[in-house]
Scaffold this active site. Structure first.
Site, short mmCIF file in Angstrom:
data_model
loop_
_atom_site.label_atom_id
_atom_site.label_comp_id
_atom_site.label_asym_id
_atom_site.label_seq_id
_atom_site.Cartn_x
_atom_site.Cartn_y
_atom_site.Cartn_z
CG ASP A 1 -2.07 -0.99 1.08
OD1 ASP A 1 -2.26 -1.51 -0.03
OD2 ASP A 1 -2.76 -1.24 2.08
CE1 TYR B 1 -3.98 2.27 1.00
CE2 TYR B 1 -2.99 4.29 1.83
CZ TYR B 1 -3.20 2.93 1.93
OH TYR B 1 -2.65 2.22 2.97
CD GLU C 1 2.48 -0.47 9.34
OE1 GLU C 1 3.05 -1.41 9.92
OE2 GLU C 1 2.47 0.70 9.79
CG HIS D 1 -1.96 8.70 -0.82
ND1 HIS D 1 -1.13 7.99 -1.64
CD2 HIS D 1 -1.62 8.36 0.45
CE1 HIS D 1 -0.34 7.23 -0.91
NE2 HIS D 1 -0.62 7.44 0.36
CG ASP E 1 0.21 3.13 4.04
OD1 ASP E 1 1.02 2.20 3.82
OD2 ASP E 1 -0.92 2.95 4.51
#
Length: 696
Positions: free
Chosen positions: A81, A299, A85, A345, A83
């Site tokens: 993803d 997202y 993480e 994003h 980001d």
């Protein structure tokens, strides 16, 4: 041979595979494959906070499978993803697979669509170590706080407790609000309200007394109110001043993570976890009729309000076809993000604005997926539409030196409101619709009343208002809001009372101890500043080791002082009294909180060790055996109703027990299908039913 793309979930893998085709193999890592060990701290504090990562135990076979596929592939792309993480997961994968850290193997998809995946695959980059370090710093911070503080709480309160960096601040915010409510002293005040109408019309409108003889009126008691009411007896009510204006109402911005959770709570009644689950599914892709597996939204973890030009153009095309050119604003709507927002994003928006909620519903998506898509789609389309234009009027009405004021409006052009309006916490305020009025016009009084009021204490936090407070104070980030609230509820520090969040006795005890000895750690400003430091690490403006070192010096000192101050002392969690009596010794039963939640225990402990689980009686009798019907919860937390003698009896139902009795057999009746449903008898062989509409 083919290229390997590694994403985080099977749903996302399926959708990405459909767009990439047979030249690519797409597999899911199922989240993290490596983490800090659970059995120990796993951080070498003395050597630059070096983390000691290990493979997650139940992921060993998956790691072996991914390694095998990576070895056979021409090239490996890491598509976690977009980001912190996701970047950290990609970095761990690179470590496990022995990939070259200088290789451009990291791809990110802001949306799981043909264009979004194409853009990601055409622009591979190296892993962003600043993002990885920001995630790593947060993980290590939380590990240090949790593993150092939890044993302290075990020794001073009881075993099984735990502490968290952001969670402790959230608990304090809720406890502080509860203290404000307890300390609040209600004050009486009065208002005078008139219902008026014009000559020849029976339709009334309301007006409120604001001044008497030019002075602002503040009525403290009934005596003052009655004096003015006496003065107004037989008074003439005359229109003194009319002020007309045009008001432009702008649409709300597209959703961020925070505003999505707030609006889904207010409008749909969704808890944050439910909202984010449905949003994740919409992002990763669903089977849509005529399109196949398709990602439906961008997202969902973002605090940016930016919208791409392509998305705006697609919205305009839909608005023009559906509503006409006048619903497209003269200049494009652009919304300014907050100062600390990450602009990597876009805002949360539909990936295919032309795909209406009804079309998505026809594809057989779940009810939650449909409701959330509809909310996101309507909010986005409305955000790109023209303003609503209202004619407003403010009227002053004079009666024997007493001035009454009223305001009203009429919609001149509905604009974006034809599709969507944001809900507010005080949306129950009704607008006043006024008839045509002229200066000097004499009005007729239908009713004049003095109304008693009392000032109200501040409201408890709801999940929506707590998320809003997180955002406003800079506590946590969009990706952490849900997990923070979920954690403090699962630890029994906070409990739900309807939609409200209130602290438990355990939560207040832990918060009191933390506030007394770890003031900096539970300080909102300190925690918000730590989030800013994590952002600086992400932007390459601060080192992660230095950030951890600055934090740990103060934290370790606070912990040492607390250990010394609390040496040999323990704090008791106060018991919650009940009206139940122990059947063994006759003493009152109290509510205690254990590792698995609340339970009933005898207040005579340790002499009497009687304990019982807490049950909620419904007042209905079991239609099978005649024993009590209790409110219960499934493993997933869904409420249902069952016999107290389960599993022996076996009766359970989703229908709501009522106080009504069956006229045929005398058994308790249950309500099926909501307020417009029917009453049914579940007694075997009876079959009695009655439509609720029969009750009028």
């Amino acid at each position: 041979m083919s290229d390997l793309v590694i994403v985080e979930s099977p749903h996302k893998a399926k959708t990405v595979k459909r767009y990439l085709g047979s030249d690519y193999e797409v597999v899911a890592s199922m989240g993290h494959l490596r983490d800090l060990p659970k059995s120990k701290l796993g951080v070498d504090i003395d050597h630059s906070f070096e983390p000691q990562y290990i493979n997650i135990k139940d992921k060993e076979s998956l790691i072996k499978e991914i390694k095998k596929k990576a070895k056979a592939a021409d090239h490996v792309y890491l598509a976690g993803d977009p980001d912190r993480e996701g970047e950290a997961i990609s970095w761990h994968l690179a470590q496990l697979l022995g990939l070259d850290m200088n290789d451009k193997n990291r791809v990110a998809f802001n949306e799981i669509t043909a264009s979004g995946i194409k853009a990601g695959m055409e622009n591979p980059r190296t892993i962003d170590l600043n993002l990885v370090n920001a995630q790593q710093a947060r993980r290590i911070l939380d590990r240090i706080v949790g593993y150092k503080l939890s044993p302290f709480l075990w020794r001073k309160i009881r075993r099984g407790l735990s502490a968290g960096r952001v969670q402790s601040v959230a608990v304090k915010m809720i406890c502080d609000r509860e203290e404000e409510i307890r300390a609040f002293k209600s004050t009486e005040y009065w208002s005078i309200d008139a219902k008026l109408h014009t000559k020849g019309s029976k339709k009334t409108f309301s007006a409120k007394l604001t001044t008497v003889d030019g002075e602002k009126v503040e009525l403290a008691d009934k005596e003052q109110t009655d004096a003015i009411l006496a003065r107004l007896e037989n008074a003439d009510y005359v229109v003194d001043k009319i002020k007309k204006s045009v008001h432009k109402k702008s649409p709300a911005a597209p959703f961020t993570t925070s505003t999505l959770q707030q609006e889904a709570s207010r409008r749909l009644g969704f808890q944050g976890r439910r909202t984010m689950k449905a949003a994740q599914e919409l992002y990763e892709g669903l089977d849509i009729k005529g399109m196949g597996a398709t990602g439906l939204i961008t997202y969902m973890r973002t605090d940016s309000l930016r919208i791409s030009d392509e998305a705006r153009a697609a919205a305009y095309n839909f608005i023009r076809d559906k509503y006409g050119d006048k619903y497209i604003p003269d200049t494009p709507k652009k919304y300014k993000s907050k100062g600390n927002a990450q602009d990597a994003h876009e805002a949360i928006r539909p990936t295919h604005p032309e795909l209406t909620p009804d079309e998505v519903k026809e594809s057989g998506v779940t009810n939650d997926q449909y409701k959330l898509y509809k909310l996101i789609w309507e909010r986005f389309i409305a955000s790109q539409m023209s303003n609503c234009i209202m004619d407003t009027v403010s009227v002053d009405i004079l009666a024997n030196g007493c001035m009454f004021k009223t305001t009203g409006y009429s919609v001149k052009f509905d604009g974006f409101t034809v599709l969507y309006e944001e809900t507010k916490d005080n949306d129950d305020e009704k607008k006043n619709v006024l008839p045509p009025l002229e200066k000097g016009e004499k009005l007729r009084l239908k009713e004049l009343k003095g109304n008693q009021h009392f000032t109200q204490p501040p409201a408890r936090y709801t999940e929506a208002s707590l998320v809003k407070a997180f955002e406003e104070t800079g506590i946590g980030r969009p990706s952490t809001y849900v997990s923070t609230i979920t954690t403090i509820i699962s630890r029994s520090y906070i409990e739900r009372d309807g939609k409200q969040l209130k602290p438990t006795a355990l939560g207040e005890t832990v918060n009191s101890l933390m506030s007394d000895h770890f003031g900096k750690l539970v300080d909102v400003g300190f925690t918000a500043n730590m989030e800013t430091n994590l952002d600086k690490i992400e932007n390459g403006k601060k080192g992660w080791v230095k950030t951890l070192d600055e934090f740990y010096k103060d934290f370790d000192s606070e912990l040492s002082v607390a250990e010394e101050a609390m040496d040999g002392k323990r704090v008791k969690v106060p018991d919650e009294e009940t009206d139940q009596v122990c059947e063994l010794c006759g003493k009152p039963m109290v509510i205690k909180i254990g590792r698995f939640g609340k339970f009933l225990a005898c207040s005579g402990f340790p002499e009497c060790t009687n304990t019982k689980r807490i049950v909620t009686e419904t007042g209905a009798d079991c239609p099978y055996c005649g024993k009590k019907v209790l409110l219960k919860k499934s493993k997933k937390g869904k409420k249902y109703y069952g016999c107290e003698d389960n599993p022996t009896c076996g009766f359970m139902t989703w229908d709501i027990p009522t106080e009504h009795k069956c006229p045929d057999c005398g058994s308790s009746l249950f309500q099926k299908g909501g307020k417009n449903g029917k009453l049914v008898c579940h007694k075997v062989g009876c079959g009695y039913e009655k439509d609720l509409s029969d009750e009028g």
